[in-house]
Write a protein that holds these residues in place. Structure first.
Motif, mmCIF file in Angstrom:
data_model
loop_
_atom_site.group_PDB
_atom_site.id
_atom_site.type_symbol
_atom_site.label_atom_id
_atom_site.label_comp_id
_atom_site.label_asym_id
_atom_site.label_seq_id
_atom_site.Cartn_x
_atom_site.Cartn_y
_atom_site.Cartn_z
ATOM 1 N N GLY A 1 0.791 -1.230 0.000
ATOM 2 C CA GLY A 1 0.000 0.000 0.000
ATOM 3 C C GLY A 1 0.819 1.274 0.000
ATOM 4 N N ASN A 2 2.141 1.189 0.060
ATOM 5 C CA ASN A 2 2.976 2.385 0.042
ATOM 6 C C ASN A 2 3.325 2.716 -1.402
ATOM 7 O OD1 ASN A 2 4.783 4.445 0.358
ATOM 8 N ND2 ASN A 2 6.321 3.261 1.439
ATOM 9 N N SER A 3 2.584 3.615 -2.006
ATOM 10 C CA SER A 3 2.832 3.957 -3.407
ATOM 11 C C SER A 3 3.702 5.207 -3.532
ATOM 12 C CB SER A 3 1.512 4.146 -4.140
ATOM 13 O OG SER A 3 0.772 5.169 -3.496
ATOM 14 N N LYS A 4 4.357 5.612 -2.470
ATOM 15 C CA LYS A 4 5.138 6.844 -2.490
ATOM 16 C C LYS A 4 6.631 6.583 -2.332
ATOM 17 C CE LYS A 4 1.405 9.699 -0.852
ATOM 18 N NZ LYS A 4 0.927 10.380 -1.976
ATOM 19 N N TRP A 5 7.126 5.511 -2.943
ATOM 20 C CA TRP A 5 8.553 5.225 -2.893
ATOM 21 C C TRP A 5 9.294 6.255 -3.729
ATOM 22 C CZ3 TRP A 5 9.643 1.761 0.656
ATOM 23 C CH2 TRP A 5 8.760 0.712 0.909
ATOM 24 N N SER A 6 10.483 6.644 -3.293
ATOM 25 C CA SER A 6 11.313 7.562 -4.083
ATOM 26 C C SER A 6 11.919 6.806 -5.257
ATOM 27 C CB SER A 6 12.437 8.138 -3.213
ATOM 28 O OG SER A 6 13.400 7.135 -2.931
ATOM 29 N N ASP A 7 12.413 7.549 -6.241
ATOM 30 C CA ASP A 7 13.081 6.903 -7.376
ATOM 31 C C ASP A 7 14.260 6.067 -6.897
ATOM 32 O OD1 ASP A 7 11.272 8.054 -9.086
ATOM 33 O OD2 ASP A 7 12.688 9.503 -9.945
ATOM 34 N N GLY A 8 15.024 6.592 -5.941
ATOM 35 C CA GLY A 8 16.163 5.858 -5.407
ATOM 36 C C GLY A 8 15.752 4.555 -4.750
ATOM 37 N N GLU A 9 14.639 4.573 -4.023
ATOM 38 C CA GLU A 9 14.150 3.352 -3.382
ATOM 39 C C GLU A 9 13.692 2.331 -4.430
ATOM 40 O OE1 GLU A 9 12.423 4.824 0.900
ATOM 41 O OE2 GLU A 9 11.369 5.505 -0.909
ATOM 42 N N LEU A 10 12.993 2.806 -5.467
ATOM 43 C CA LEU A 10 12.542 1.901 -6.521
ATOM 44 C C LEU A 10 13.735 1.274 -7.249
ATOM 45 C CD1 LEU A 10 9.543 3.921 -8.011
ATOM 46 C CD2 LEU A 10 9.454 1.948 -6.472
ATOM 47 N N ILE A 11 14.747 2.076 -7.536
ATOM 48 C CA ILE A 11 15.952 1.537 -8.168
ATOM 49 C C ILE A 11 16.610 0.524 -7.233
ATOM 50 C CG2 ILE A 11 18.310 2.134 -8.899
ATOM 51 C CD1 ILE A 11 17.050 4.685 -10.154
ATOM 52 N N GLY A 12 16.637 0.824 -5.950
ATOM 53 C CA GLY A 12 17.187 -0.116 -4.978
ATOM 54 C C GLY A 12 16.466 -1.451 -4.986
#
Length: 123
Positions: free
Chosen positions: A55-66
């Motif tokens: 339910g957390n749709s607010k990941w940063s770009d850095g977190e998504l890349i991680g």
């Protein structure tokens, strides 16, 4: 998609991203070259991302890349890079816009959909 590339007389270099995942710099460079948001390169449906997200749709770009670096299965593919550009080739015929050589004749997908006509033009 490999057939479309080979129909232009090119033999692609394949990188098996599950065996040889990209490093952070390479993944960031591919995303930048495509000019798309990081979230468009993230594979969501049917992956462990659904478990990670919760339910957390607010990941940063850095977190998504991680996430994609830790779990390469989350990288949407195929990503194709040519001298004419870099694209996430979904649908597969998106590759036609970045291939430097003309098609060598008609090409039909496995499902019977005509992609290129006999004169090498998009169908």
């Amino acid at each position: 998609m490999l057939g479309l590339i080979r129909n232009r007389g090119e033999e692609p270099t394949l990188i098996e991203y599950l065996k040889t995942p990209p490093n952070r710099a390479t993944l960031k460079a591919l995303i930048a070259a495509m000019g798309v948001p990081v979230c468009e390169v993230l594979r969501i449906k049917g992956t462990l991302y659904e478990e990670l997200d919760q339910g957390n749709s607010k990941w940063s770009d850095g977190e998504l890349i991680g996430f994609m670096l830790r779990y390469p299965i989350l990288i949407n593919r195929p990503i194709v890079a040519t001298p004419l550009g870099t694209r996430l080739c979904r649908p597969s015929e998106a590759v036609l816009d970045i291939l430097p050589q003309p098609q060598r004749g008609a090409f039909t997908k496995e499902d019977g959909e005509a992609i290129v006509d006999a004169k090498g033009r998009k169908a």
